[in-house]
Structure formats: C-alpha cells, structure tokens
Write an enzyme that holds these catalytic residues in place. Structure first.
Site, PDB file in Angstrom:
ATOM      1  N   ASP A   1       0.840  -1.204   0.000  1.00 50.46           N
ATOM      2  CA  ASP A   1       0.000   0.000   0.000  1.00 50.46           C
ATOM      3  C   ASP A   1       0.871   1.250   0.000  1.00 50.46           C
ATOM      4  OD1 ASP A   1       0.856  -0.710   2.629  1.00 50.46           O
ATOM      5  OD2 ASP A   1      -0.646   0.611   3.503  1.00 50.46           O
TER       6      ASP A   1
ATOM      7  N   GLU B   1       0.037  -1.358   5.650  1.00 50.65           N
ATOM      8  CA  GLU B   1       1.101  -0.950   6.571  1.00 50.65           C
ATOM      9  C   GLU B   1       0.952   0.517   6.957  1.00 50.65           C
ATOM     10  OE1 GLU B   1       5.026   0.714   7.786  1.00 50.65           O
ATOM     11  OE2 GLU B   1       3.835   1.266   6.042  1.00 50.65           O
TER      12      GLU B   1
HETATM   13 ZN    ZN Z   1       6.849   2.188   4.041  1.00 51.38          ZN
END
Ligand code: ZN
Length: 375
Positions: free
Chosen positions: A76, A138
């Site tokens: 992401d 993340e």
């Molecule tokens: Zn990163």
C-alpha cells in the site's frame, strides 16, 4: 521483465490505504501482479485474504527446508495530493537518474529489485527457502502484518524489510501508541455550575496527569541511539464544548506516545487506563480508546542478521524514528532487519522518487544475502 517496466505496472495500481474510507483502496491488484510474476518464476504462491475482501497478503516461497530468508514489503501507499505533483503519481517518470511515482521509494520499488535478485537463484537448488512477502495496510492499521503474526506465518530464520533506509541496516525503531480520551459530562446554563458536569474541567485535570506521566516515562527511559532519545507524548487534538455560556458537556482528546524499545504497548495502555478512568469520580463518564499500538522494534544484540547486513552494506546498525512491520515479523520468531533502497525523506510527499543509482547496489546486496541465507 526488467525492473523499471515491472515497477511501472505496480505504480499504475492505485493501492492507497487511508483511515479516510473515501480514499482507501485495496491492494489486490498489486498482489495479483506479484503473484503472477512469482508463479511464473517457479515460486509457490499463497494469497492470504484479509477481512476486507479488497485486501490480501502474499507469501511466495522458492525452495523448502528449515531456516531461510523472508524479503518483505508493504504494497500500500499513503494518499497523495495530486495537484502538488509535477509528475503523474500513477505512472513512472524517468528524469535525471530519478524515477518518480507514488510508492516508488515507499516501497513498491523493493519488489522488482527483490525479484531481480531472486532470478539469480532460479537454477540453483536452495537448501533453505527464499520467501517474498507482500503485505497490506502498513500505512494505516498494520492489518496485514498483524494478521500474519496471528496466523503464525511465514516462518524463516531471517527477514529483511525493504523500507527506504538508504541501504543502511535499521536495527531499532520506536513504537506508536494512539489514544482517544473521551469525557462526557452534562451541559447546562453556565450561571449555575450545579446544573451540569463540566467535561472540560475534568479534561484539564486529565491532561495534567498525562503530562506528569510523560515526565515520569522520560525519567525512566532513555536511549541515546535515537535522535530523540526519550519516549515522547504529543497531545495532538482536542475538541469540546460549544459556547462560553454553557457548561461543557463533552470533551475529547487525541494523543500519541512513541515508546522506546523495552517499553510494552499493553503495559502503557493499562497504565493510561489506571490513571485516566478514575476521573469518573468527577461525576462524568470517561472512556479511553486504544486506536493504534505498534510495538517498538529492537533486533537485539544477538542478531546474526545485523552482523550480516552490516558487513554487506558497510554501515553500522542504526535507530530511526519511523515505525515498520518489523515488530510483527519479530513476533513470528524471525531475526529481522529493515534495509532497503531509497530514502525515507522522499517518502510520503509530492514527487516521491527513487534514485536509479540505488537499484543495482540493492540487487547485489540481496543476491549476497540470499546466497548466505538460502544456499
Ligand atoms: Zn513504508
């Protein structure tokens, strides 16, 4: 396929993750590209779906046996202010030895580099597995890494997370604890305090307690390896009340703590509850929501991987102020180091770029690393 054309395809997939649902996208398209490429190369490919059907982790394994090496990255990106970009964030622009695009540095660029390094081993029998790991979310909730830690996979002896560290091994980082404190009193005419319960006055006391706690934590914990050697606490936002002539009925505070290695997230949350929840004695209701709790990371003094990475890069292990998925991979029992191409200074901002000069040296480092950990 070559590194840049692969990266171009990865960047073309919008995989923004955001706490703002209107901006939040899935990472499936990125995962599927990687899965197809790795499958063609002979990796055993496993997609691990998350609760959100648009999102998944990918575990791709070459070879088998005990031990081995995980090369890990998140798929992401953060959102972008497209109007502030001089280049199209969703394609690659190559200019003066730089590749521009959203996520080139943080951290889609790591995947084609890792795949290029893996190619050197396709015709060699690996005695220990090489695992490419690609995670979701993340940048927001760490949902991908948390799901893996819960599922107990993947397992290997070593793991390198290819976040942009300027190819220096990162062996320590702080954690992040985000909390929301809500105090509910009752409003009433300001002329008579007995007509309500002032939530803001209780918040004032609560903030006093928090600042005392910060002082106490900073007396107790220091680590000179960090730029900011103390654990920090930031009071970030506060909202409450509506008018000077009304007793403040509601007040809400958002704050953050960045703990040093050695400080436990659960213990901090418990201590905050112990300190803040008793304010119900004021006749108000108090709630504390734990919004986010990323543990701090310390590779530890006995880490063999730190020694290997220090020798391969010529840089000593360092401590940084940003958080990563490292503590979750540590929870899986792996020896973890954060080490990747590009610089964190170019991440999370318009015209994010990766120096093309960083690519081949990183491929070389990974080839040597795979050789040491998997042959
Ligand atoms: Zn990163």
């Amino acid at each position: 396929m070559q590194i840049v054309p692969m990266l171009r395809q990865l960047i073309a997939c919008n995989s923004i993750s955001s706490v703002n649902a209107a901006l939040d996208q899935g990472n499936r398209a990125v995962i599927e590209l990687l899965a197809n490429w790795l499958d063609e190369l002979g990796f055993n490919v496993e997609l691990v779906p998350l609760d959100d059907p648009r999102k998944a982790n990918l575990i791709a394994t070459l070879g088998s046996g005990p031990g081995g090496l995980v090369l890990s990255g998140h798929t992401d990106t953060v959102p972008c202010d497209e109007q502030l970009w001089q280049h199209n964030p969703f394609s690659i622009t190559e200019r003066q030895d730089k590749l521009y695009g959203l996520g080139v540095c943080d951290m889609k660029g790591f995947f084609p580099i890792a795949i290029e390094a893996a190619r050197a081993f396709l015709d060699k029998p690996l005695r220990r597995p090489l695992i490419l790991l690609a995670t979701a979310d993340e940048e927001t909730s760490m949902a991908g890494a948390i799901a893996l830690a819960k599922a107990g996979k993947p397992k290997a002896r070593y793991a390198v997370i290819g976040e942009p560290t300027g190819m220096k091994p990162i062996t320590m980082h702080k954690g992040i604890l985000v909390e929301k404190l809500q105090i509910k009193g009752s409003s009433g005419h300001s002329s008579n305090p007995a007509l309500g319960r002032n939530a803001m006055e209780t918040m004032h006391k609560a903030i006093g307690v928090l600042l005392d706690y910060r002082y106490q934590l900073q007396q107790q914990y220091q680590n000179p390896l960090f730029d900011i050697s103390l654990p920090t606490m930031n009071l970030g936002c506060i909202h409450g009340g509506d008018n000077p002539n009304r007793i403040c009925g509601d007040c809400e505070l958002g704050f953050e703590i960045r703990p040093l290695p050695g400080m436990e997230i659960k213990a901090l949350q418990q201590e905050l509850e112990n300190k803040l929840l008793p304010f119900t004695d004021d006749g108000v209701s108090v709630s504390l929501q734990h919004m986010c709790g990323v543990p701090p990371f310390d590779a530890g003094k006995e880490s063999e991987l730190v020694n290997i990475c220090e020798a391969l890069t010529g840089h000593a292990g360092q401590a940084v102020n940003f958080a990563t998925e490292a503590p979750y991979l540590s929870q899986l029992g792996m020896d973890v180091v954060v080490l990747g191409p590009g610089n964190i200074d170019q991440a999370h901002q318009p015209d994010e770029y990766l120096d093309t000069g960083a690519i081949n040296p990183m491929v070389d480092v990974l080839v040597q690393l795979i050789g040491r950990c998997c042959l």
